[in-house]
Scaffold this motif. Sequence first.
Motif, mmCIF file in Angstrom:
data_model
loop_
_atom_site.group_PDB
_atom_site.id
_atom_site.type_symbol
_atom_site.label_atom_id
_atom_site.label_comp_id
_atom_site.label_asym_id
_atom_site.label_seq_id
_atom_site.Cartn_x
_atom_site.Cartn_y
_atom_site.Cartn_z
ATOM 1 N N MET A 150 0.829 -1.208 0.000
ATOM 2 C CA MET A 150 0.000 0.000 0.000
ATOM 3 C C MET A 150 0.863 1.258 0.000
ATOM 4 N N ARG A 151 1.952 1.231 0.754
ATOM 5 C CA ARG A 151 2.862 2.380 0.789
ATOM 6 C C ARG A 151 3.552 2.545 -0.564
ATOM 7 N N GLN A 152 3.904 1.446 -1.211
ATOM 8 C CA GLN A 152 4.525 1.513 -2.534
ATOM 9 C C GLN A 152 3.580 2.216 -3.519
ATOM 10 N N GLN A 153 2.293 1.887 -3.447
ATOM 11 C CA GLN A 153 1.295 2.544 -4.300
ATOM 12 C C GLN A 153 1.230 4.037 -3.985
ATOM 13 N N GLU A 154 1.226 4.376 -2.701
ATOM 14 C CA GLU A 154 1.168 5.791 -2.298
ATOM 15 C C GLU A 154 2.370 6.572 -2.857
ATOM 16 N N MET A 155 3.546 5.955 -2.790
ATOM 17 C CA MET A 155 4.758 6.633 -3.276
ATOM 18 C C MET A 155 4.698 6.821 -4.794
ATOM 19 N N ARG A 156 4.156 5.849 -5.516
ATOM 20 C CA ARG A 156 4.036 5.966 -6.973
ATOM 21 C C ARG A 156 3.058 7.081 -7.346
ATOM 22 N N ARG A 157 1.986 7.248 -6.567
ATOM 23 C CA ARG A 157 0.991 8.273 -6.841
ATOM 24 C C ARG A 157 1.500 9.681 -6.598
ATOM 25 N N LYS A 158 2.487 9.822 -5.693
ATOM 26 C CA LYS A 158 2.974 11.165 -5.334
ATOM 27 C C LYS A 158 4.025 11.670 -6.263
#
Length: 118
Positions: free
Chosen positions: A110-118
Amino acid sequence: MSLEQTLRDSRWKKRVLLVAAPTAEQADFKSQKALLAANKAELAERDFLLMEVLYDQLSAADKEFLLKKIGVQPSQFAAVLIGKDGGVKQKSRRPIAPADLFGTVDKMPMRQQEMRRK
């Protein structure tokens, strides 16, 4: 609000770092707070909710919840990382270094997804 309700309300919104101790004067509790105070921006970036839990201020229901659902003994220091999904991701009887905490979180899908979105 009960500990269980607070955690339920945080689900899918916040990662929770539960820092628990018998009293606010306990050495590991003070140490963990100091370590985290120097890393407020990193905590905010990762959507952390810091919950300081003092056993001498908890209801009987909250103590039972801590013991049975989180696996924390109400007589000892504990630092517990709870993911956005509500699951316990890391548990320690010693203060957790911010680098270790952030390393654990940054590996989560989930954190990996958040980092990709930012």
